[in-house]
Motif scaffolding. Structure first.
Motif, PDB file in Angstrom:
ATOM      1  N   MET A   1      11.176   1.435  -8.678  1.00  0.00           N
ATOM      2  CA  MET A   1      11.805   2.204  -7.615  1.00  0.00           C
ATOM      3  C   MET A   1      10.982   2.131  -6.326  1.00  0.00           C
ATOM      4  O   MET A   1      11.530   1.975  -5.235  1.00  0.00           O
ATOM      5  CB  MET A   1      11.988   3.656  -8.045  1.00  0.00           C
ATOM      6  N   ALA A   2       9.654   2.223  -6.429  1.00  0.00           N
ATOM      7  CA  ALA A   2       8.793   2.144  -5.249  1.00  0.00           C
ATOM      8  C   ALA A   2       8.903   0.770  -4.588  1.00  0.00           C
ATOM      9  O   ALA A   2       8.958   0.655  -3.355  1.00  0.00           O
ATOM     10  CB  ALA A   2       7.349   2.436  -5.643  1.00  0.00           C
ATOM     11  N   CYS A   3       8.962  -0.278  -5.419  1.00  0.00           N
ATOM     12  CA  CYS A   3       9.099  -1.637  -4.861  1.00  0.00           C
ATOM     13  C   CYS A   3      10.451  -1.812  -4.184  1.00  0.00           C
ATOM     14  O   CYS A   3      10.564  -2.492  -3.159  1.00  0.00           O
ATOM     15  CB  CYS A   3       8.922  -2.665  -5.977  1.00  0.00           C
ATOM     16  N   LEU A   4      11.488  -1.197  -4.754  1.00  0.00           N
ATOM     17  CA  LEU A   4      12.821  -1.307  -4.163  1.00  0.00           C
ATOM     18  C   LEU A   4      12.878  -0.586  -2.821  1.00  0.00           C
ATOM     19  O   LEU A   4      13.491  -1.074  -1.866  1.00  0.00           O
ATOM     20  CB  LEU A   4      13.852  -0.724  -5.130  1.00  0.00           C
ATOM     21  N   ILE A   5      12.231   0.570  -2.736  1.00  0.00           N
ATOM     22  CA  ILE A   5      12.266   1.355  -1.497  1.00  0.00           C
ATOM     23  C   ILE A   5      11.560   0.624  -0.360  1.00  0.00           C
ATOM     24  O   ILE A   5      12.054   0.556   0.768  1.00  0.00           O
ATOM     25  CB  ILE A   5      11.623   2.739  -1.733  1.00  0.00           C
ATOM     26  N   PHE A   6      10.396   0.036  -0.666  1.00  0.00           N
ATOM     27  CA  PHE A   6       9.596  -0.588   0.387  1.00  0.00           C
ATOM     28  C   PHE A   6       9.759  -2.104   0.436  1.00  0.00           C
ATOM     29  O   PHE A   6       8.992  -2.789   1.127  1.00  0.00           O
ATOM     30  CB  PHE A   6       8.120  -0.232   0.188  1.00  0.00           C
TER      31      PHE A   6
ATOM     32  N   SER B   1       0.826  -1.210   0.000  1.00  0.00           N
ATOM     33  CA  SER B   1       0.000   0.000   0.000  1.00  0.00           C
ATOM     34  C   SER B   1       0.864   1.266   0.000  1.00  0.00           C
ATOM     35  O   SER B   1       0.571   2.239  -0.714  1.00  0.00           O
ATOM     36  CB  SER B   1      -0.925  -0.015   1.221  1.00  0.00           C
ATOM     37  N   LEU B   2       1.945   1.241   0.785  1.00  0.00           N
ATOM     38  CA  LEU B   2       2.846   2.396   0.817  1.00  0.00           C
ATOM     39  C   LEU B   2       3.550   2.586  -0.522  1.00  0.00           C
ATOM     40  O   LEU B   2       3.764   3.720  -0.977  1.00  0.00           O
ATOM     41  CB  LEU B   2       3.871   2.216   1.938  1.00  0.00           C
ATOM     42  N   ALA B   3       3.930   1.485  -1.169  1.00  0.00           N
ATOM     43  CA  ALA B   3       4.585   1.588  -2.473  1.00  0.00           C
ATOM     44  C   ALA B   3       3.634   2.166  -3.509  1.00  0.00           C
ATOM     45  O   ALA B   3       4.031   3.015  -4.341  1.00  0.00           O
ATOM     46  CB  ALA B   3       5.083   0.212  -2.902  1.00  0.00           C
ATOM     47  N   GLN B   4       2.374   1.734  -3.505  1.00  0.00           N
ATOM     48  CA  GLN B   4       1.396   2.281  -4.439  1.00  0.00           C
ATOM     49  C   GLN B   4       1.155   3.764  -4.184  1.00  0.00           C
ATOM     50  O   GLN B   4       1.046   4.558  -5.123  1.00  0.00           O
ATOM     51  CB  GLN B   4       0.082   1.501  -4.324  1.00  0.00           C
ATOM     52  N   GLN B   5       1.096   4.131  -2.923  1.00  0.00           N
ATOM     53  CA  GLN B   5       0.886   5.535  -2.574  1.00  0.00           C
ATOM     54  C   GLN B   5       2.070   6.388  -3.017  1.00  0.00           C
ATOM     55  O   GLN B   5       1.898   7.508  -3.543  1.00  0.00           O
ATOM     56  CB  GLN B   5       0.664   5.658  -1.072  1.00  0.00           C
ATOM     57  N   ALA B   6       3.294   5.879  -2.834  1.00  0.00           N
ATOM     58  CA  ALA B   6       4.487   6.630  -3.234  1.00  0.00           C
ATOM     59  C   ALA B   6       4.562   6.792  -4.744  1.00  0.00           C
ATOM     60  O   ALA B   6       4.945   7.861  -5.258  1.00  0.00           O
ATOM     61  CB  ALA B   6       5.734   5.926  -2.709  1.00  0.00           C
ATOM     62  N   ALA B   7       4.198   5.731  -5.495  1.00  0.00           N
ATOM     63  CA  ALA B   7       4.243   5.816  -6.958  1.00  0.00           C
ATOM     64  C   ALA B   7       3.244   6.835  -7.484  1.00  0.00           C
ATOM     65  O   ALA B   7       3.525   7.549  -8.467  1.00  0.00           O
ATOM     66  CB  ALA B   7       3.966   4.442  -7.559  1.00  0.00           C
ATOM     67  N   GLU B   8       2.079   6.923  -6.851  1.00  0.00           N
ATOM     68  CA  GLU B   8       1.065   7.873  -7.312  1.00  0.00           C
ATOM     69  C   GLU B   8       1.386   9.295  -6.866  1.00  0.00           C
ATOM     70  O   GLU B   8       1.205  10.248  -7.630  1.00  0.00           O
ATOM     71  CB  GLU B   8      -0.309   7.466  -6.778  1.00  0.00           C
TER      72      GLU B   8
END
Length: 229
Positions: free
Chosen positions: A22-27, A7-14
């Motif tokens: 990159m979002a998947c790598l961060i989280f 959920s955090l990765a999806q929120q960061a990408a949007e």
């Protein structure tokens, strides 16, 4: 949890317009998990409603009873892994049954005798022979010098047998001023009370739940168990 990281990765990408990789790598979420869409979501909601209902109506039920009820009574074919995953997501596995607070009296301090035959302690032990038969051991010690006065061993040691051993011990050793024991059935019997009154011996009982008040013979029991039995 993986669901929260997704959920955090999806929120960061949007919100920050970064790439999915990159979002998947961060989280620390795999791209497969990121793109996965849960199937049979309506059934999962139904399972969650059933679990909440069963847990509220039956406070003592755990996961197994809830699962067996849904499978055997209601006839649902849901897999136990799926039900347990939802059970954990609802945090129903963290329910803790509160312990009853037992109000205990302030334990009395252990008296230290100053001479022989001032105080004796006695206690039972249990063990088994190699063929599985159980037997009992009755230990009597002098609290002053921790001297072992008597060790009775038999398959059965009722109050009569204990008193017979104490009578023999008094003939050889003399009687003590008082004798200490726990609240076992042999010690609280009328025969033991009459015997103490007859010999003018004070019988001191330990408080329930405080074995440290009979610490002298409890420590001797350990020696007997590890060095002899």
């Amino acid at each position: 949890r993986p669901v929260q990281r997704k959920s955090l990765a999806q929120q960061a990408a949007e919100q920050f317009k970064i790439s999915i990789s990159m979002a998947c790598l961060i989280f620390n979420v795999s791209q497969t998990c990121y793109r996965y869409k849960a199937l049979l979501k309506e059934e999962n909601v139904q399972i969650a409603e059933w679990l909440i209902k069963l847990s509220n109506e039956n406070k003592t039920w755990g996961f197994k009873l809830c699962y067996l009820y849904l499978r055997n009574v209601k006839g649902y074919g849901w897999n136990h892994k799926r039900i347990y995953r939802i059970y954990k997501e609802l945090e129903l596995n963290l329910r803790i049954k509160p312990n009853k607070r037992i109000k205990r009296e302030q334990p009395e301090t252990l008296a230290v005798p100053t001479a022989k035959n001032e105080s004796w302690s006695m206690d039972f032990m249990h063990d088994q022979l190699s063929d599985g038969r159980s037997y009992r051991v009755h230990n009597v010690i002098d609290d002053y010098n921790r001297e072992s006065l008597d060790i009775l061993v038999d398959f059965s040691l009722p109050a009569e047998r204990v008193l017979r051993g104490l009578n023999q011990l008094i003939e050889w050793r003399g009687k003590p001023k008082h004798i200490r024991s726990d609240n076992g059935p042999e010690y609280i019997s009328d025969l033991m009370k009459e015997w103490c009154d007859q010999h003018d011996i004070e019988h001191i009982f330990t408080q329930p739940g405080n074995p440290q008040q009979n610490a002298y013979v409890e420590r001797f029991n350990r020696t007997v168990r590890y060095e002899c039995l």
